[in-house]
Design a protein around this motif. Structure first.
Motif, PDB file in Angstrom:
ATOM      1  N   GLY A  90      -6.565  -1.928   7.721  1.00 13.75           N
ATOM      2  CA  GLY A  90      -7.835  -2.294   8.326  1.00 13.75           C
ATOM      3  C   GLY A  90      -9.039  -1.740   7.600  1.00 13.75           C
ATOM      4  N   VAL A  91     -10.199  -1.883   8.235  1.00 11.27           N
ATOM      5  CA  VAL A  91     -11.472  -1.499   7.627  1.00 11.27           C
ATOM      6  C   VAL A  91     -12.197  -0.484   8.500  1.00 11.27           C
ATOM      7  CG1 VAL A  91     -11.727  -3.718   6.459  1.00 11.27           C
ATOM      8  CG2 VAL A  91     -12.745  -3.388   8.720  1.00 11.27           C
ATOM      9  N   GLY A  92     -13.201   0.171   7.921  1.00  9.62           N
ATOM     10  CA  GLY A  92     -14.007   1.116   8.670  1.00  9.62           C
ATOM     11  C   GLY A  92     -15.318   1.403   7.967  1.00  9.62           C
ATOM     12  N   LEU A  93     -16.232   2.019   8.710  1.00  6.91           N
ATOM     13  CA  LEU A  93     -17.530   2.443   8.189  1.00  6.91           C
ATOM     14  C   LEU A  93     -17.617   3.945   8.352  1.00  6.91           C
ATOM     15  CD1 LEU A  93     -19.644  -0.255  10.007  1.00  6.91           C
ATOM     16  CD2 LEU A  93     -19.015  -0.255   7.585  1.00  6.91           C
ATOM     17  N   LEU A  94     -18.075   4.649   7.334  1.00  7.49           N
ATOM     18  CA  LEU A  94     -18.173   6.098   7.400  1.00  7.49           C
ATOM     19  C   LEU A  94     -19.578   6.522   7.011  1.00  7.49           C
ATOM     20  CD1 LEU A  94     -15.561   8.623   6.213  1.00  7.49           C
ATOM     21  CD2 LEU A  94     -17.927   8.957   5.569  1.00  7.49           C
ATOM     22  N   ALA A  95     -20.220   7.256   7.884  1.00 10.27           N
ATOM     23  CA  ALA A  95     -21.533   7.851   7.609  1.00 10.27           C
ATOM     24  C   ALA A  95     -21.420   9.312   8.009  1.00 10.27           C
ATOM     25  CB  ALA A  95     -22.627   7.161   8.407  1.00 10.27           C
ATOM     26  N   TYR A  96     -21.644  10.209   7.057  1.00  9.64           N
ATOM     27  CA  TYR A  96     -21.405  11.630   7.284  1.00  9.64           C
ATOM     28  C   TYR A  96     -22.604  12.436   6.801  1.00  9.64           C
ATOM     29  CZ  TYR A  96     -19.060  16.164   6.727  1.00  9.64           C
ATOM     30  OH  TYR A  96     -18.717  17.488   6.775  1.00  9.64           O
ATOM     31  N   GLN A  97     -23.037  13.363   7.628  1.00  8.92           N
ATOM     32  CA  GLN A  97     -24.132  14.273   7.329  1.00  8.92           C
ATOM     33  C   GLN A  97     -25.396  13.532   6.905  1.00  8.92           C
ATOM     34  OE1 GLN A  97     -22.684  17.339   4.671  1.00  8.92           O
ATOM     35  NE2 GLN A  97     -21.729  18.417   6.362  1.00  8.92           N
ATOM     36  N   VAL A  98     -25.745  12.525   7.704  1.00  5.51           N
ATOM     37  CA  VAL A  98     -26.968  11.760   7.486  1.00  5.51           C
ATOM     38  C   VAL A  98     -27.924  12.013   8.645  1.00  5.51           C
ATOM     39  CG1 VAL A  98     -25.857   9.911   6.167  1.00  5.51           C
ATOM     40  CG2 VAL A  98     -26.033   9.714   8.644  1.00  5.51           C
ATOM     41  N   ARG A  99     -29.210  11.825   8.397  1.00  2.61           N
ATOM     42  CA  ARG A  99     -30.159  11.810   9.509  1.00  2.61           C
ATOM     43  C   ARG A  99     -30.007  10.519  10.288  1.00  2.61           C
ATOM     44  NH1 ARG A  99     -33.907  14.075   5.657  1.00  2.61           N
ATOM     45  NH2 ARG A  99     -34.030  16.299   6.030  1.00  2.61           N
ATOM     46  N   SER A 100     -29.771   9.428   9.536  1.00  6.22           N
ATOM     47  CA  SER A 100     -29.500   8.132  10.168  1.00  6.22           C
ATOM     48  C   SER A 100     -28.813   7.234   9.145  1.00  6.22           C
ATOM     49  CB  SER A 100     -30.790   7.476  10.662  1.00  6.22           C
ATOM     50  OG  SER A 100     -31.629   7.160   9.563  1.00  6.22           O
ATOM     51  N   ALA A 101     -28.054   6.290   9.680  1.00  7.28           N
ATOM     52  CA  ALA A 101     -27.429   5.250   8.857  1.00  7.28           C
ATOM     53  C   ALA A 101     -27.266   4.022   9.732  1.00  7.28           C
ATOM     54  CB  ALA A 101     -26.080   5.694   8.324  1.00  7.28           C
ATOM     55  N   TYR A 102     -27.599   2.862   9.191  1.00 10.14           N
ATOM     56  CA  TYR A 102     -27.523   1.617   9.937  1.00 10.14           C
ATOM     57  C   TYR A 102     -26.749   0.585   9.131  1.00 10.14           C
ATOM     58  CZ  TYR A 102     -31.288   4.000  12.323  1.00 10.14           C
ATOM     59  OH  TYR A 102     -32.034   4.947  12.978  1.00 10.14           O
ATOM     60  N   PHE A 103     -25.808  -0.070   9.791  1.00 10.12           N
ATOM     61  CA  PHE A 103     -24.972  -1.093   9.175  1.00 10.12           C
ATOM     62  C   PHE A 103     -25.253  -2.416   9.868  1.00 10.12           C
ATOM     63  CE2 PHE A 103     -22.815   2.978   8.896  1.00 10.12           C
ATOM     64  CZ  PHE A 103     -22.440   3.031   7.561  1.00 10.12           C
ATOM     65  N   ASP A 104     -25.549  -3.437   9.086  1.00  9.85           N
ATOM     66  CA  ASP A 104     -25.915  -4.737   9.628  1.00  9.85           C
ATOM     67  C   ASP A 104     -25.174  -5.819   8.847  1.00  9.85           C
ATOM     68  OD1 ASP A 104     -27.247  -6.622  11.153  1.00  9.85           O
ATOM     69  OD2 ASP A 104     -29.070  -6.565   9.960  1.00  9.85           O
ATOM     70  N   GLU A 105     -24.993  -6.972   9.467  1.00 14.39           N
ATOM     71  CA  GLU A 105     -24.324  -8.116   8.838  1.00 14.39           C
ATOM     72  C   GLU A 105     -22.960  -7.720   8.284  1.00 14.39           C
ATOM     73  OE1 GLU A 105     -26.874 -10.441   6.286  1.00 14.39           O
ATOM     74  OE2 GLU A 105     -28.626  -9.937   7.504  1.00 14.39           O
ATOM     75  N   ILE A 106     -22.164  -7.085   9.116  1.00 17.14           N
ATOM     76  CA  ILE A 106     -20.817  -6.651   8.750  1.00 17.14           C
ATOM     77  C   ILE A 106     -19.907  -7.871   8.716  1.00 17.14           C
ATOM     78  CG2 ILE A 106     -18.866  -5.208   9.442  1.00 17.14           C
ATOM     79  CD1 ILE A 106     -21.053  -3.486  10.969  1.00 17.14           C
ATOM     80  N   GLU A 107     -19.182  -8.020   7.602  1.00 23.26           N
ATOM     81  CA  GLU A 107     -18.315  -9.188   7.459  1.00 23.26           C
ATOM     82  C   GLU A 107     -17.014  -8.798   6.762  1.00 23.26           C
ATOM     83  OE1 GLU A 107     -18.874 -12.359   4.283  1.00 23.26           O
ATOM     84  OE2 GLU A 107     -19.478 -13.458   6.091  1.00 23.26           O
ATOM     85  N   VAL A 108     -15.908  -9.312   7.295  1.00 23.74           N
ATOM     86  CA  VAL A 108     -14.604  -9.213   6.644  1.00 23.74           C
ATOM     87  C   VAL A 108     -14.144 -10.642   6.431  1.00 23.74           C
ATOM     88  CG1 VAL A 108     -12.238  -8.358   6.801  1.00 23.74           C
ATOM     89  CG2 VAL A 108     -14.093  -7.062   7.853  1.00 23.74           C
ATOM     90  N   ARG A 109     -13.795 -10.943   5.181  1.00 25.69           N
ATOM     91  CA  ARG A 109     -13.433 -12.315   4.837  1.00 25.69           C
ATOM     92  C   ARG A 109     -12.130 -12.321   4.053  1.00 25.69           C
ATOM     93  NH1 ARG A 109     -14.562 -15.227   0.229  1.00 25.69           N
ATOM     94  NH2 ARG A 109     -15.987 -13.624  -0.473  1.00 25.69           N
ATOM     95  N   LYS A 110     -11.183 -13.124   4.492  1.00 24.53           N
ATOM     96  CA  LYS A 110      -9.917 -13.301   3.781  1.00 24.53           C
ATOM     97  C   LYS A 110     -10.215 -13.910   2.420  1.00 24.53           C
ATOM     98  CE  LYS A 110      -5.334 -13.761   3.594  1.00 24.53           C
ATOM     99  NZ  LYS A 110      -4.570 -12.623   3.166  1.00 24.53           N
TER     100      LYS A 110
END
Length: 162
Positions: A137-157
Protein backbone atom coordinates in the motif's frame (compact mmCIF):
# COMPACT_ATOMS: atom_id res chain seq x y z
CA UNK A 1 -6.60 16.35 9.94
CA UNK A 2 -8.55 17.90 7.11
CA UNK A 3 -7.81 21.63 6.76
CA UNK A 4 -9.32 24.30 4.56
CA UNK A 5 -6.60 26.19 2.66
CA UNK A 6 -7.66 28.89 0.20
CA UNK A 7 -11.15 27.38 -0.01
CA UNK A 8 -9.83 23.89 -0.70
CA UNK A 9 -9.89 20.91 1.69
CA UNK A 10 -6.51 19.21 2.17
CA UNK A 11 -5.04 16.47 4.35
CA UNK A 12 -2.38 17.83 6.66
CA UNK A 13 -0.59 18.23 9.96
CA UNK A 14 0.23 21.32 12.00
CA UNK A 15 2.41 22.08 15.00
CA UNK A 16 3.86 18.61 15.48
CA UNK A 17 5.70 17.81 18.67
CA UNK A 18 9.40 17.79 17.60
CA UNK A 19 9.96 14.65 19.70
CA UNK A 20 6.98 12.75 18.25
CA UNK A 21 7.41 9.50 16.38
CA UNK A 22 6.88 10.04 12.62
CA UNK A 23 3.28 9.63 11.56
CA UNK A 24 2.34 7.93 8.34
CA UNK A 25 -1.19 7.75 7.02
CA UNK A 26 -1.26 4.28 5.46
CA UNK A 27 -3.67 2.69 3.05
CA UNK A 28 -3.25 -0.98 3.80
CA UNK A 29 -3.65 -2.60 0.41
CA UNK A 30 -0.99 -5.25 0.67
CA UNK A 31 -1.68 -6.74 -2.77
CA UNK A 32 -1.25 -3.56 -4.86
CA UNK A 33 1.38 -3.84 -7.61
CA UNK A 34 2.57 -1.54 -10.38
CA UNK A 35 1.16 1.89 -9.58
CA UNK A 36 1.89 5.61 -9.57
CA UNK A 37 1.26 7.54 -6.35
CA UNK A 38 1.18 11.33 -6.52
CA UNK A 39 0.22 14.38 -4.49
CA UNK A 40 0.75 18.11 -4.33
CA UNK A 41 2.54 18.96 -1.11
CA UNK A 42 3.62 22.15 0.62
CA UNK A 43 5.31 22.29 4.02
CA UNK A 44 6.70 24.75 6.51
CA UNK A 45 10.06 23.73 7.97
CA UNK A 46 10.32 22.57 11.53
CA UNK A 47 13.21 21.13 13.51
CA UNK A 48 14.33 18.69 10.81
CA UNK A 49 11.44 18.27 8.41
CA UNK A 50 10.88 15.13 6.40
CA UNK A 51 8.27 14.87 3.64
CA UNK A 52 7.90 11.42 2.11
CA UNK A 53 5.57 9.29 0.06
CA UNK A 54 5.54 5.68 1.24
CA UNK A 55 5.03 2.93 -1.34
CA UNK A 56 4.64 -0.83 -1.07
CA UNK A 57 3.96 -0.72 2.66
CA UNK A 58 2.97 -4.07 4.15
CA UNK A 59 -0.29 -3.32 5.93
CA UNK A 60 -0.21 -1.56 9.29
CA UNK A 61 3.51 -2.12 9.83
CA UNK A 62 5.02 1.37 9.64
CA UNK A 63 8.57 0.16 8.90
CA UNK A 64 8.04 -1.65 5.61
CA UNK A 65 8.15 -0.59 1.99
CA UNK A 66 9.98 2.39 0.53
CA UNK A 67 10.10 6.00 1.77
CA UNK A 68 10.58 8.42 -1.15
CA UNK A 69 11.03 12.19 -0.72
CA UNK A 70 13.24 14.36 1.43
CA UNK A 71 13.89 17.64 3.16
CA UNK A 72 16.14 20.71 2.93
CA UNK A 73 19.21 18.41 2.78
CA UNK A 74 18.13 16.58 -0.37
CA UNK A 75 15.96 13.71 -1.55
CA UNK A 76 16.24 9.93 -1.29
CA UNK A 77 14.69 6.54 -1.87
CA UNK A 78 14.96 4.52 1.35
CA UNK A 79 14.04 0.86 1.93
CA UNK A 80 12.75 -0.03 5.39
CA UNK A 81 13.92 -3.14 7.26
CA UNK A 82 11.45 -3.90 10.08
CA UNK A 83 13.69 -6.65 11.48
CA UNK A 84 16.28 -4.14 12.74
CA UNK A 85 13.97 -1.64 14.45
CA UNK A 86 13.00 0.39 11.39
CA UNK A 87 16.51 0.67 10.01
CA UNK A 88 17.05 0.18 6.32
CA UNK A 89 19.13 1.25 3.38
CA UNK A 90 19.31 4.33 1.17
CA UNK A 91 18.92 3.05 -2.39
CA UNK A 92 19.37 6.42 -4.13
CA UNK A 93 19.89 10.01 -3.05
CA UNK A 94 20.61 13.48 -4.37
CA UNK A 95 21.96 15.99 -1.84
CA UNK A 96 21.88 18.68 -4.52
CA UNK A 97 18.07 18.64 -4.72
CA UNK A 98 16.81 20.23 -1.48
CA UNK A 99 13.11 20.71 -0.84
CA UNK A 100 12.28 24.31 0.06
CA UNK A 101 9.88 25.38 2.78
CA UNK A 102 6.73 27.13 1.57
CA UNK A 103 7.04 25.91 -2.01
CA UNK A 104 4.40 23.69 -3.57
CA UNK A 105 5.68 20.47 -5.16
CA UNK A 106 3.98 17.86 -7.29
CA UNK A 107 5.57 14.61 -6.09
CA UNK A 108 5.05 11.28 -7.86
CA UNK A 109 6.44 7.84 -7.21
CA UNK A 110 6.17 5.09 -9.80
CA UNK A 111 6.49 1.62 -8.24
CA UNK A 112 6.54 -0.70 -11.24
CA UNK A 113 8.15 -4.13 -11.19
CA UNK A 114 11.40 -3.83 -9.26
CA UNK A 115 11.83 -0.12 -10.12
CA UNK A 116 11.08 2.84 -7.88
CA UNK A 117 11.14 6.19 -9.71
CA UNK A 118 10.68 9.60 -8.04
CA UNK A 119 9.47 12.65 -9.95
CA UNK A 120 9.24 16.23 -8.67
CA UNK A 121 7.20 18.66 -10.75
CA UNK A 122 7.31 16.20 -13.66
CA UNK A 123 11.12 15.81 -13.60
CA UNK A 124 12.70 12.41 -12.87
CA UNK A 125 14.88 13.05 -9.80
CA UNK A 126 15.79 9.58 -8.51
CA UNK A 127 15.55 5.97 -9.58
CA UNK A 128 16.35 2.70 -7.81
CA UNK A 129 15.94 -0.98 -8.46
CA UNK A 130 15.00 -3.33 -5.60
CA UNK A 131 12.74 -6.36 -5.28
CA UNK A 132 12.43 -6.59 -1.47
CA UNK A 133 8.83 -5.33 -1.52
CA UNK A 134 7.10 -6.36 -4.77
CA UNK A 135 3.68 -5.13 -3.62
CA UNK A 136 1.95 -3.12 -0.92
CA UNK A 137 0.00 0.00 0.00
CA UNK A 138 0.77 3.71 0.13
CA UNK A 139 1.21 6.37 2.78
CA UNK A 140 2.11 10.00 3.48
CA UNK A 141 4.78 10.92 6.01
CA UNK A 142 5.36 14.38 7.45
CA UNK A 143 7.78 14.53 10.37
CA UNK A 144 9.04 17.42 12.48
CA UNK A 145 7.29 20.07 10.40
CA UNK A 146 5.43 23.18 11.49
CA UNK A 147 2.85 22.24 8.86
CA UNK A 148 2.45 20.03 5.82
CA UNK A 149 -0.50 19.83 3.45
CA UNK A 150 -1.23 17.13 0.88
CA UNK A 151 -3.73 17.81 -1.89
CA UNK A 152 -4.88 16.02 -5.06
CA UNK A 153 -3.73 12.63 -3.79
CA UNK A 154 -3.93 10.01 -6.52
CA UNK A 155 -3.02 6.34 -6.88
CA UNK A 156 -3.20 5.03 -10.41
CA UNK A 157 -2.65 1.49 -11.70
CA UNK A 158 0.07 1.46 -14.34
CA UNK A 159 2.19 -1.06 -16.23
CA UNK A 160 5.76 -1.46 -17.37
CA UNK A 161 6.46 0.81 -20.32
CA UNK A 162 4.00 3.57 -19.40
Amino acid sequence: EIFEIHGNHVLGVRNQDPDAVPNTFLLSSEDWTDYSFSTNVVFESGVFEQIYLVVRSQGRINCTGYRVGGNRLGVSIFRFDPVNGCDGEVLAEDIHFPLETGRSYLMRVDAIGDRIRFFVDGQLVLEAQDDTYPQGGVGLLAYQVRSAYFDEIEVRKTTVGE
